[in-house]
Motif scaffolding. Structure first.
Motif, mmCIF file in Angstrom:
data_model
loop_
_atom_site.group_PDB
_atom_site.id
_atom_site.type_symbol
_atom_site.label_atom_id
_atom_site.label_comp_id
_atom_site.label_asym_id
_atom_site.label_seq_id
_atom_site.Cartn_x
_atom_site.Cartn_y
_atom_site.Cartn_z
ATOM 1 N N TYR A 82 -9.521 -2.330 29.146
ATOM 2 C CA TYR A 82 -10.491 -3.366 29.508
ATOM 3 C C TYR A 82 -9.924 -4.765 29.291
ATOM 4 N N GLY A 107 -11.948 -7.794 30.184
ATOM 5 C CA GLY A 107 -12.501 -7.783 31.531
ATOM 6 C C GLY A 107 -11.813 -8.712 32.496
ATOM 7 N N ASP A 128 -12.376 5.220 35.093
ATOM 8 C CA ASP A 128 -13.809 5.513 35.045
ATOM 9 C C ASP A 128 -14.121 6.510 33.935
ATOM 10 N N ARG A 161 -13.965 4.732 30.633
ATOM 11 C CA ARG A 161 -15.078 3.802 30.468
ATOM 12 C C ARG A 161 -16.399 4.527 30.234
ATOM 13 N N LYS A 191 -18.654 -6.187 26.218
ATOM 14 C CA LYS A 191 -17.963 -5.141 26.984
ATOM 15 C C LYS A 191 -18.886 -4.044 27.502
ATOM 16 N N LEU A 204 -19.739 -2.567 31.728
ATOM 17 C CA LEU A 204 -18.915 -1.529 32.337
ATOM 18 C C LEU A 204 -19.575 -0.860 33.542
ATOM 19 N N LYS A 243 -18.418 -2.170 36.697
ATOM 20 C CA LYS A 243 -16.961 -2.197 36.886
ATOM 21 C C LYS A 243 -16.396 -0.812 37.203
#
Length: 217
Positions: free
Chosen positions: A103, A106, A122, A125, A178, A182, A185
């Motif tokens: 991350y 970001g 993915d 996350r 964070k 997510l 993202k």
């Protein structure tokens, strides 16, 4: 690639390397990410071996636990894969996944893209959000002796990579810096669907947390 036992050997290697790891970045984290990656990969046209190896080796030497050195993980993965006579093409792909998955506030611009990276990213996350994400956040906060919450310390969003690495704020701030970011993202459709449900859980948790913090219920 003629190495039918490669995945089992990789699992054994990772289990040994992470035997003393912090609870949120241990073998069980890797196993959950691996399972997430397999789930996402079922709905995607991808190189499954690269996805499997990327998921298993993505945190083989997390820089957070190696004085910020981001080169140890890729080097460790490369040496292991070379010892198993894996092709250079696959090794480089896995190394690229490890180097681009994090991350990092970001604001990190990927230097490499592939559907396999999208899947593993993915999967990783997803393990940072939902019930597991809540547990991991407070486990790491305890490991770093951070406060649970301090209403006087506001979250800092849009941090640079260096600011993010040095951040030592209370654990609740991590949700805003964070975890709650997510969901938007995620790369894959399957990842997005799972993330939406886990995101709702975190919102419910925070609502209950603040109510208890203020003695409301």
């Amino acid at each position: 690639m003629n190495n039918p036992n490669l995945i089992n050997k990789t699992i054994a290697f990772v289990k040994e390397k992470l035997s003393d790891a912090e609870g949120g970045h241990d073998w069980f984290h890797i196993e959950r990410v691996y399972k997430n990656a397999l789930l996402i990969a079922k709905e995607t046209d991808c190189d499954l071996v690269v996805v499997q190896l990327g998921a298993l080796l993505h945190d083989i030497a997390d820089s957070k636990f190696h004085n910020g050195d981001e080169t140890i993980g890729p080097k460790t993965a490369r040496l292991f894969l070379e010892s198993e006579n894996v092709s250079e093409e696959i090794i480089q792909h896995v190394v690229n996944i490890i180097e681009n998955i994090s991350y990092k506030g970001g604001n990190f611009e990927k230097k490499f893209t592939s559907i396999e990276l999208d899947i593993v990213q993915d999967a990783d996350r997803l393990d940072a959000i939902g019930a597991i994400g809540v547990a991991r956040a407070f486990n790491y906060g305890g490991f770093k002796n951070r406060a649970l919450h301090d209403p006087e310390i506001a979250p800092i969003t849009n941090m640079s990579k260096e600011e993010y690495k040095k951040n030592n704020a209370p654990t609740i701030n991590h949700f805003y810096e964070k975890l709650l970011l997510l969901k938007d993202k995620m790369n894959t459709e399957t990842g997005k669907q799972i993330a939406a449900e886990r995101h709702k859980f975190m919102e419910t948790f925070l609502s209950q947390f603040y109510a208890e913090w203020e003695g409301v219920k």
